[in-house]
Design a protein around this motif. Sequence first.
Motif, PDB file in Angstrom:
ATOM      1  N   PRO A  43       4.183  32.860  -0.119  1.00  0.00           N
ATOM      2  CA  PRO A  43       5.418  32.478  -0.815  1.00  0.00           C
ATOM      3  C   PRO A  43       5.204  31.191  -1.621  1.00  0.00           C
ATOM      4  CG  PRO A  43       5.588  31.975   1.514  1.00  0.00           C
ATOM      5  CD  PRO A  43       4.301  32.732   1.322  1.00  0.00           C
ATOM      6  N   LYS A  44       5.936  31.052  -2.702  1.00  0.00           N
ATOM      7  CA  LYS A  44       5.860  29.850  -3.522  1.00  0.00           C
ATOM      8  C   LYS A  44       6.621  28.724  -2.832  1.00  0.00           C
ATOM      9  CE  LYS A  44       3.750  31.648  -7.086  1.00  0.00           C
ATOM     10  NZ  LYS A  44       2.462  31.223  -7.523  1.00  0.00           N
ATOM     11  N   ALA A  45       6.068  27.525  -2.915  1.00  0.00           N
ATOM     12  CA  ALA A  45       6.715  26.363  -2.314  1.00  0.00           C
ATOM     13  C   ALA A  45       7.734  25.797  -3.289  1.00  0.00           C
ATOM     14  CB  ALA A  45       5.677  25.309  -1.967  1.00  0.00           C
ATOM     15  N   THR A  46       8.858  25.375  -2.742  1.00  0.00           N
ATOM     16  CA  THR A  46       9.884  24.765  -3.581  1.00  0.00           C
ATOM     17  C   THR A  46       9.533  23.302  -3.825  1.00  0.00           C
ATOM     18  OG1 THR A  46      11.216  24.102  -1.681  1.00  0.00           O
ATOM     19  CG2 THR A  46      11.641  26.286  -2.604  1.00  0.00           C
ATOM     20  N   SER A  47      10.194  22.697  -4.784  1.00  0.00           N
ATOM     21  CA  SER A  47       9.898  21.294  -5.111  1.00  0.00           C
ATOM     22  C   SER A  47      10.279  20.376  -3.945  1.00  0.00           C
ATOM     23  CB  SER A  47      10.630  20.882  -6.382  1.00  0.00           C
ATOM     24  OG  SER A  47      12.016  21.032  -6.223  1.00  0.00           O
ATOM     25  N   GLU A  48      11.315  20.729  -3.181  1.00  0.00           N
ATOM     26  CA  GLU A  48      11.704  19.922  -2.023  1.00  0.00           C
ATOM     27  C   GLU A  48      10.622  19.977  -0.943  1.00  0.00           C
ATOM     28  OE1 GLU A  48      13.856  22.445  -3.104  1.00  0.00           O
ATOM     29  OE2 GLU A  48      15.126  21.136  -4.322  1.00  0.00           O
ATOM     30  N   GLN A  49      10.065  21.163  -0.726  1.00  0.00           N
ATOM     31  CA  GLN A  49       9.001  21.302   0.264  1.00  0.00           C
ATOM     32  C   GLN A  49       7.759  20.523  -0.165  1.00  0.00           C
ATOM     33  OE1 GLN A  49       8.670  25.559   0.308  1.00  0.00           O
ATOM     34  NE2 GLN A  49       9.873  25.763   2.188  1.00  0.00           N
ATOM     35  N   LEU A  50       7.442  20.588  -1.449  1.00  0.00           N
ATOM     36  CA  LEU A  50       6.279  19.849  -1.941  1.00  0.00           C
ATOM     37  C   LEU A  50       6.475  18.342  -1.806  1.00  0.00           C
ATOM     38  CD1 LEU A  50       5.380  21.911  -5.133  1.00  0.00           C
ATOM     39  CD2 LEU A  50       4.181  21.876  -2.946  1.00  0.00           C
ATOM     40  N   GLU A  51       7.683  17.871  -2.080  1.00  0.00           N
ATOM     41  CA  GLU A  51       7.977  16.441  -1.937  1.00  0.00           C
ATOM     42  C   GLU A  51       7.889  16.016  -0.471  1.00  0.00           C
ATOM     43  OE1 GLU A  51       8.593  12.709  -3.293  1.00  0.00           O
ATOM     44  OE2 GLU A  51       8.352  14.509  -4.526  1.00  0.00           O
ATOM     45  N   LYS A  52       8.384  16.870   0.418  1.00  0.00           N
ATOM     46  CA  LYS A  52       8.321  16.574   1.852  1.00  0.00           C
ATOM     47  C   LYS A  52       6.865  16.504   2.319  1.00  0.00           C
ATOM     48  CE  LYS A  52      10.108  18.413   6.203  1.00  0.00           C
ATOM     49  NZ  LYS A  52      10.858  19.521   6.823  1.00  0.00           N
TER      50      LYS A  52
END
Length: 88
Positions: A43-52
């Motif tokens: 699955p593609k990671a969301t920008s919030e997940q990447l920031e976390k």
Amino acid sequence: MGGEGFMMHANKSLKENRSLLAKRKDKQNLQGSYAKVKLAKFPKATSEQLEKIRKRMQAENRRNKIILIISFALISIVVTSFIFLYLN
């Protein structure tokens, strides 16, 4: 005359290598295709997940750097104290 054992070992090694090569050619183990391999879909990671993840990695790196600096300082203090004790 010297070197007979060396030549015997060299001949024996060449003979064994030839026999291994013949076995490999007979079985054709090294041939194959990746045509039937199915690739996993992630699955593609969301920008919030990447920031976390980014913040977690920065905190972990900061913690590791502090531990490294403290351990280096302690080791240098111990070595320096042993040197002063040895010289006195």
